[in-house]
Design a protein around this motif. Structure first.
Motif, short mmCIF file in Angstrom:
data_model
loop_
_atom_site.label_atom_id
_atom_site.label_comp_id
_atom_site.label_asym_id
_atom_site.label_seq_id
_atom_site.Cartn_x
_atom_site.Cartn_y
_atom_site.Cartn_z
N THR A 176 -32.89 -47.74 -23.17
CA THR A 176 -33.16 -47.85 -24.61
C THR A 176 -31.93 -47.36 -25.36
N ASN A 177 -31.45 -48.17 -26.30
CA ASN A 177 -30.28 -47.78 -27.06
C ASN A 177 -30.64 -46.82 -28.20
N THR A 178 -29.61 -46.31 -28.86
CA THR A 178 -29.79 -45.46 -30.04
C THR A 178 -29.16 -46.20 -31.21
N GLU A 223 -25.21 -45.77 -22.23
CA GLU A 223 -25.78 -44.46 -22.53
C GLU A 223 -25.87 -44.17 -24.04
N LEU A 224 -24.72 -44.16 -24.73
CA LEU A 224 -24.71 -43.79 -26.15
C LEU A 224 -23.62 -44.54 -26.89
N PRO A 225 -23.94 -45.39 -27.81
CA PRO A 225 -25.27 -45.75 -28.30
C PRO A 225 -26.09 -46.63 -27.36
N GLY A 226 -25.44 -47.32 -26.41
CA GLY A 226 -26.19 -48.12 -25.46
C GLY A 226 -26.10 -49.60 -25.74
N PRO A 227 -27.01 -50.37 -25.12
CA PRO A 227 -26.97 -51.83 -25.24
C PRO A 227 -26.93 -52.31 -26.69
N GLY A 228 -26.05 -53.29 -26.91
CA GLY A 228 -25.87 -53.83 -28.26
C GLY A 228 -24.64 -53.27 -28.95
N THR A 229 -24.01 -52.25 -28.36
CA THR A 229 -22.81 -51.65 -28.94
C THR A 229 -21.64 -52.61 -28.79
N ILE A 230 -20.81 -52.68 -29.82
CA ILE A 230 -19.60 -53.51 -29.80
C ILE A 230 -18.38 -52.60 -29.93
N PHE A 286 -21.97 -49.65 -40.09
CA PHE A 286 -22.46 -49.40 -38.73
C PHE A 286 -21.38 -48.94 -37.75
N LYS A 287 -20.19 -48.60 -38.27
CA LYS A 287 -19.11 -48.12 -37.40
C LYS A 287 -19.30 -46.64 -37.08
N VAL A 288 -18.86 -46.27 -35.88
CA VAL A 288 -19.00 -44.89 -35.40
C VAL A 288 -17.75 -44.53 -34.60
N ARG A 289 -17.27 -43.31 -34.78
CA ARG A 289 -16.19 -42.75 -33.96
C ARG A 289 -16.80 -41.81 -32.93
N ILE A 290 -16.39 -41.98 -31.67
CA ILE A 290 -16.97 -41.22 -30.56
C ILE A 290 -15.84 -40.57 -29.76
N ALA A 291 -15.93 -39.26 -29.51
CA ALA A 291 -15.01 -38.59 -28.58
C ALA A 291 -15.36 -39.07 -27.18
N THR A 292 -14.34 -39.43 -26.42
CA THR A 292 -14.53 -39.94 -25.06
C THR A 292 -13.64 -39.14 -24.12
N GLN A 293 -14.26 -38.28 -23.34
CA GLN A 293 -13.51 -37.45 -22.40
C GLN A 293 -14.04 -37.69 -20.99
N ILE A 344 -16.60 -47.89 -32.51
CA ILE A 344 -17.55 -48.93 -32.11
C ILE A 344 -18.38 -49.37 -33.31
N ILE A 345 -19.07 -50.47 -33.14
CA ILE A 345 -20.14 -50.86 -34.06
C ILE A 345 -21.43 -50.58 -33.32
N ALA A 346 -22.26 -49.72 -33.90
CA ALA A 346 -23.52 -49.33 -33.25
C ALA A 346 -24.58 -50.40 -33.47
N PRO A 347 -25.54 -50.46 -32.56
CA PRO A 347 -26.65 -51.40 -32.74
C PRO A 347 -27.42 -51.08 -34.03
N ARG A 348 -27.94 -52.10 -34.66
CA ARG A 348 -28.71 -51.91 -35.91
C ARG A 348 -30.16 -51.57 -35.63
N LYS A 349 -30.69 -52.07 -34.52
CA LYS A 349 -32.10 -51.87 -34.19
C LYS A 349 -32.23 -51.26 -32.80
N GLN A 350 -33.26 -50.44 -32.65
CA GLN A 350 -33.55 -49.89 -31.33
C GLN A 350 -34.16 -50.98 -30.47
N GLN A 351 -33.70 -51.05 -29.24
CA GLN A 351 -34.30 -51.98 -28.29
C GLN A 351 -34.19 -51.43 -26.89
N THR A 352 -35.13 -51.83 -26.07
CA THR A 352 -35.14 -51.45 -24.66
C THR A 352 -34.86 -52.71 -23.88
N VAL A 353 -33.88 -52.62 -22.96
CA VAL A 353 -33.50 -53.78 -22.17
C VAL A 353 -33.45 -53.40 -20.70
N ASN A 354 -33.56 -54.41 -19.85
CA ASN A 354 -33.37 -54.23 -18.42
C ASN A 354 -31.93 -54.58 -18.10
#
Length: 156
Positions: A5-7, A75-82, A113-120, A136-146
């Motif tokens: 499930t994305n955030t 993981e974060l934000p998860g599926p749908g992230t660009i 919908f843009k987000v800056r993420i520290a990546t270590q 990144i561009i974060a997903p706009r809607k929560q969704q659960t995917v396989n």
């Protein structure tokens, strides 16, 4: 298959964290070389690598970058992230057998919908091997995917 499930953007908070871990195996180095076309002998030839400052084979630097991508995508934000961009500094070499942990932290929420993420990325000794920031561009809607199961790839 595993369910994820994305955030979405609205639920992301500055300071929010996530992590993703993987142990670097011979198969990973071979597959990364095949996929990327990077056949630098420091990654693939033990005799050559023994004559370098590293004294042994090391993983491709962008292998760590690929793990960061996996952490952001799954993981974060998860599926749908660009992905829009990634800045990385390579601090230490990654060796076969190292267990790498990508640590993500939301640094800033931006407009549209843009987000800056520290990546270590840390190795099993808690040594920083890669330091960076993703945009990144974060997903706009929560969704659960396989997540799709990958086919088994065998080496001969």
């Amino acid at each position: 298959m595993s369910e994820v499930t994305n955030t979405p953007y609205e639920a992301l908070e500055v300071g929010q964290t996530a992590s993703y871990s993987k142990t670097v195996a011979e198969r990973d180095i071979q597959l990364f070389a095949a996929m990327s076309g990077d056949h630098n002998p420091v990654h693939l030839d033990a005799e050559f690598a023994a004559r370098t400052p590293f004294r042994e084979r090391i993983a491709h630097g962008m292998f760590s970058g690929a793990l960061i991508s996996a952490a952001v995508a799954c993981e974060l934000p998860g599926p749908g992230t660009i992905y829009l961009g990634q800045q990385m500094t390579f601090a230490k070499p990654v060796h076969l057998g190292d267990t790498l942990t990508v640590r993500l932290e939301i640094l800033e929420k931006l407009p549209k919908f843009k987000v800056r993420i520290a990546t270590q990325v840390f190795n099993q000794r808690e040594e920083l091997v890669v330091d960076g920031v993703a945009e990144i561009i974060a997903p706009r809607k929560q969704q659960t995917v396989n997540l799709a199961a990958l086919p088994e790839i065998r080496f001969e």
